[in-house]
Structures are given as C-alpha cells and as structure tokens.
Design a protein around this motif. Structure first.
Motif, PDB file in Angstrom:
ATOM      1  N   MET A   1     -13.945  -5.885  -0.651  1.00  0.00           N
ATOM      2  CA  MET A   1     -13.749  -7.088   0.165  1.00  0.00           C
ATOM      3  C   MET A   1     -12.476  -6.954   1.006  1.00  0.00           C
ATOM      4  O   MET A   1     -12.464  -7.252   2.192  1.00  0.00           O
ATOM      5  N   VAL A   2     -11.407  -6.412   0.401  1.00  0.00           N
ATOM      6  CA  VAL A   2     -10.152  -6.287   1.148  1.00  0.00           C
ATOM      7  C   VAL A   2     -10.336  -5.293   2.289  1.00  0.00           C
ATOM      8  O   VAL A   2      -9.826  -5.491   3.397  1.00  0.00           O
ATOM      9  N   THR A   3     -11.125  -4.241   2.054  1.00  0.00           N
ATOM     10  CA  THR A   3     -11.342  -3.269   3.141  1.00  0.00           C
ATOM     11  C   THR A   3     -12.102  -3.903   4.281  1.00  0.00           C
ATOM     12  O   THR A   3     -11.738  -3.731   5.450  1.00  0.00           O
TER      13      THR A   3
ATOM     14  N   ASP B   1      -7.221   1.783  15.771  1.00  0.00           N
ATOM     15  CA  ASP B   1      -6.422   2.557  14.823  1.00  0.00           C
ATOM     16  C   ASP B   1      -6.808   2.115  13.415  1.00  0.00           C
ATOM     17  O   ASP B   1      -6.465   1.012  12.990  1.00  0.00           O
ATOM     18  N   ILE B   2      -7.599   2.943  12.678  1.00  0.00           N
ATOM     19  CA  ILE B   2      -8.039   2.485  11.367  1.00  0.00           C
ATOM     20  C   ILE B   2      -7.419   3.332  10.267  1.00  0.00           C
ATOM     21  O   ILE B   2      -8.067   3.671   9.287  1.00  0.00           O
ATOM     22  N   THR B   3      -6.142   3.706  10.443  1.00  0.00           N
ATOM     23  CA  THR B   3      -5.519   4.493   9.376  1.00  0.00           C
ATOM     24  C   THR B   3      -5.387   3.654   8.118  1.00  0.00           C
ATOM     25  O   THR B   3      -5.419   4.177   7.008  1.00  0.00           O
ATOM     26  N   LEU B   4      -5.282   2.319   8.279  1.00  0.00           N
ATOM     27  CA  LEU B   4      -5.150   1.485   7.082  1.00  0.00           C
ATOM     28  C   LEU B   4      -6.411   1.590   6.225  1.00  0.00           C
ATOM     29  O   LEU B   4      -6.347   1.645   5.004  1.00  0.00           O
ATOM     30  N   ILE B   5      -7.589   1.702   6.899  1.00  0.00           N
ATOM     31  CA  ILE B   5      -8.823   1.809   6.131  1.00  0.00           C
ATOM     32  C   ILE B   5      -8.801   3.094   5.311  1.00  0.00           C
ATOM     33  O   ILE B   5      -9.155   3.131   4.134  1.00  0.00           O
ATOM     34  N   TYR B   6      -8.304   4.193   5.944  1.00  0.00           N
ATOM     35  CA  TYR B   6      -8.249   5.433   5.181  1.00  0.00           C
ATOM     36  C   TYR B   6      -7.315   5.279   3.999  1.00  0.00           C
ATOM     37  O   TYR B   6      -7.588   5.749   2.891  1.00  0.00           O
ATOM     38  N   ARG B   7      -6.193   4.566   4.226  1.00  0.00           N
ATOM     39  CA  ARG B   7      -5.227   4.420   3.134  1.00  0.00           C
ATOM     40  C   ARG B   7      -5.863   3.659   1.979  1.00  0.00           C
ATOM     41  O   ARG B   7      -5.793   4.038   0.817  1.00  0.00           O
ATOM     42  N   ILE B   8      -6.604   2.572   2.336  1.00  0.00           N
ATOM     43  CA  ILE B   8      -7.243   1.786   1.284  1.00  0.00           C
ATOM     44  C   ILE B   8      -8.284   2.634   0.558  1.00  0.00           C
ATOM     45  O   ILE B   8      -8.391   2.624  -0.669  1.00  0.00           O
ATOM     46  N   ALA B   9      -9.039   3.416   1.325  1.00  0.00           N
ATOM     47  CA  ALA B   9     -10.055   4.262   0.684  1.00  0.00           C
ATOM     48  C   ALA B   9      -9.382   5.251  -0.253  1.00  0.00           C
ATOM     49  O   ALA B   9      -9.849   5.492  -1.371  1.00  0.00           O
TER      50      ALA B   9
ATOM     51  N   ALA C   1      -2.627  -2.800 -10.145  1.00  0.00           N
ATOM     52  CA  ALA C   1      -1.530  -2.307  -9.300  1.00  0.00           C
ATOM     53  C   ALA C   1      -2.072  -1.828  -7.965  1.00  0.00           C
ATOM     54  O   ALA C   1      -1.518  -2.135  -6.907  1.00  0.00           O
ATOM     55  N   GLY C   2      -3.204  -1.103  -8.005  1.00  0.00           N
ATOM     56  CA  GLY C   2      -3.768  -0.607  -6.750  1.00  0.00           C
ATOM     57  C   GLY C   2      -4.132  -1.739  -5.820  1.00  0.00           C
ATOM     58  O   GLY C   2      -3.807  -1.737  -4.630  1.00  0.00           O
ATOM     59  N   VAL C   3      -4.774  -2.786  -6.398  1.00  0.00           N
ATOM     60  CA  VAL C   3      -5.181  -3.910  -5.549  1.00  0.00           C
ATOM     61  C   VAL C   3      -3.957  -4.567  -4.938  1.00  0.00           C
ATOM     62  O   VAL C   3      -3.931  -4.924  -3.752  1.00  0.00           O
ATOM     63  N   ILE C   4      -2.868  -4.670  -5.727  1.00  0.00           N
ATOM     64  CA  ILE C   4      -1.676  -5.339  -5.198  1.00  0.00           C
ATOM     65  C   ILE C   4      -1.072  -4.531  -4.059  1.00  0.00           C
ATOM     66  O   ILE C   4      -0.697  -5.063  -3.008  1.00  0.00           O
ATOM     67  N   VAL C   5      -1.038  -3.213  -4.224  1.00  0.00           N
ATOM     68  CA  VAL C   5      -0.467  -2.372  -3.166  1.00  0.00           C
ATOM     69  C   VAL C   5      -1.257  -2.576  -1.871  1.00  0.00           C
ATOM     70  O   VAL C   5      -0.696  -2.810  -0.791  1.00  0.00           O
ATOM     71  N   VAL C   6      -2.594  -2.559  -2.000  1.00  0.00           N
ATOM     72  CA  VAL C   6      -3.417  -2.716  -0.800  1.00  0.00           C
ATOM     73  C   VAL C   6      -3.232  -4.101  -0.206  1.00  0.00           C
ATOM     74  O   VAL C   6      -3.141  -4.290   1.003  1.00  0.00           O
TER      75      VAL C   6
ATOM     76  N   ILE D   1      -0.611  -6.014  -0.219  1.00  0.00           N
ATOM     77  CA  ILE D   1       0.637  -6.148   0.538  1.00  0.00           C
ATOM     78  C   ILE D   1       0.430  -5.634   1.951  1.00  0.00           C
ATOM     79  O   ILE D   1       0.769  -6.297   2.944  1.00  0.00           O
ATOM     80  N   ALA D   2      -0.202  -4.459   2.088  1.00  0.00           N
ATOM     81  CA  ALA D   2      -0.423  -3.902   3.430  1.00  0.00           C
ATOM     82  C   ALA D   2      -1.314  -4.834   4.240  1.00  0.00           C
ATOM     83  O   ALA D   2      -1.050  -5.117   5.411  1.00  0.00           O
ATOM     84  N   VAL D   3      -2.348  -5.414   3.616  1.00  0.00           N
ATOM     85  CA  VAL D   3      -3.284  -6.241   4.376  1.00  0.00           C
ATOM     86  C   VAL D   3      -2.623  -7.544   4.791  1.00  0.00           C
ATOM     87  O   VAL D   3      -2.843  -8.068   5.877  1.00  0.00           O
ATOM     88  N   ILE D   4      -1.724  -8.056   3.941  1.00  0.00           N
ATOM     89  CA  ILE D   4      -1.065  -9.314   4.297  1.00  0.00           C
ATOM     90  C   ILE D   4      -0.174  -9.122   5.505  1.00  0.00           C
ATOM     91  O   ILE D   4      -0.144  -9.940   6.436  1.00  0.00           O
TER      92      ILE D   4
END
Lengths: 129, 65
Positions: free
Chosen positions: A30-32, B2-10, B38-43, B45-48
């Motif tokens: 969902m976040v992605t 620029d979808i580098t964030l998507i790669y980071r989340i993946a 922890a992983g969800v929290i890291v992601v 923060i970036a998404v916020i």
C-alpha cells in the motif's frame, strides 16, 4: 507523446513491485502504491500549472475578476487531494475512511465556494426592481 | 519521472522478507516481527517527506495558501 513512455514503463514496473510486496507484506504494498501515485503527481503538476496560467490569462483578458478564479483553483486542489486520499483508502479496503475523507473534502469545497454564492446573490438582489 | 523511491521501497521489502525467513529458521519469531515493523517505519519516513513535498507543490501550482 514521447514523455508518456517513461510514465507507462514506471507504472508497469511499480505494478510488478507492488504485487510482489503484497505477497509478504500488504503494508509495504500500500505504501508503494501511495508513493508511486505521489511521484506520478510530481510528473503531472507542472503541466497542470501551465493550464492554470493559460486559463488565468484568458480570464483576465475576458475581464473575469480573479477572486472567483482563486476559489475555483482552491476547489480543484481540495477535491483532487481528497479524491487522492479517498481512492487510496478504498484501495486499502477501508471504505468507511474513504467516505469520511470525501465528506470532509465536500465540506471544505462548499466552504470556499460560499463567498462566491453570496456575491452572486448580492448582484441578483441589485437586479431586482 | 524519478522513481528511485520505489526502488528503495522494493529493496527494503526484499531485504525484510529474506531476513524474516532467516530469522524464522533461527527460531527468533518476535525479532522477525520487529524487523518488519522497523522496515515499514523506515519506508514511512521517506514517504511522509514525499507527501509534504506534494502538498507544497500543489499549493505552488494552484496558488492556494
């Protein structure tokens, strides 16, 4: 036409990543999808800005007071962000939250449109004999 | 686009799923859940930060403040 190809490619790639992530963690999926929607917006917003400037230039030439146009932009921005949040919550399966956000958005749009309604009514009253 | 964030989340998602499997085999179930959190929290923060950039971009485009 050509700026669209990276968008389509990125969409398909993100779809693959989201379906993969959903297998072991629906939260990350969902976040992605949320992050991708926002990135898509960053691609669209500059072009919307051009349309906004063109409409403003046309309306100033037509003599429409820019106050009403500001209300229009505000209503568009509010309704877009609200539908963005509502669709995402519906995507996550939370229909109730979606309807709640939509209600809040409607109220905000109504609030911004009130001055225009009042102005129209004033002019109507002046027209009456 | 620029979808580098998507790669980071993946990447984070992949890392978590692998480490979860390793932790489960080592018998440390609760650490696996901690790791997912922890992983969800890291992601998150970036998404916020991304969302706050979104709001300022919308305000700037529609001149709405």
């Amino acid at each position: 036409m050509s700026p669209l190809y990276p968008v389509i490619g990125a969409t398909l790639l993100t779809l693959v990543i989201v379906t993969h992530l959903r297998r072991d963690g629906p939260v990350l999926a969902m976040v992605t999808s949320l992050a991708f929607t926002v990135l898509l917006l960053f691609f669209v917003l500059p072009r919307v800005g051009q349309i906004v400037r063109l409409l403003e230039e046309l309306s100033s030439r037509a003599g429409v007071r820019s106050g009403y146009l500001a209300v229009l932009w505000k209503a568009i921005a509010i309704s877009y962000l609200t539908s963005f949040a509502a669709e995402l919550s519906r995507d996550a399966g939370e229909k109730t939250i979606a309807s709640g956000v939509e209600l809040a958005g409607k109220v905000m749009v109504l609030l911004t449109a009130l001055p225009v309604v009042v102005a129209i009514l004033d002019q109507l009253v002046e027209l009456l004999p | 686009m620029d979808i580098t964030l998507i790669y980071r989340i993946a990447g984070v998602g992949l890392l978590i799923s692998i480490l979860n499997i390793v932790l489960k085999q080592a018998g440390r179930e609760e650490q696996a859940h901690m790791l997912t959190l922890a992983g969800v929290i890291v992601v998150l923060i970036a998404v916020i930060q991304l969302i706050s950039r979104l709001f300022s971009a919308v305000e700037q485009v529609f001149q709405v403040f």
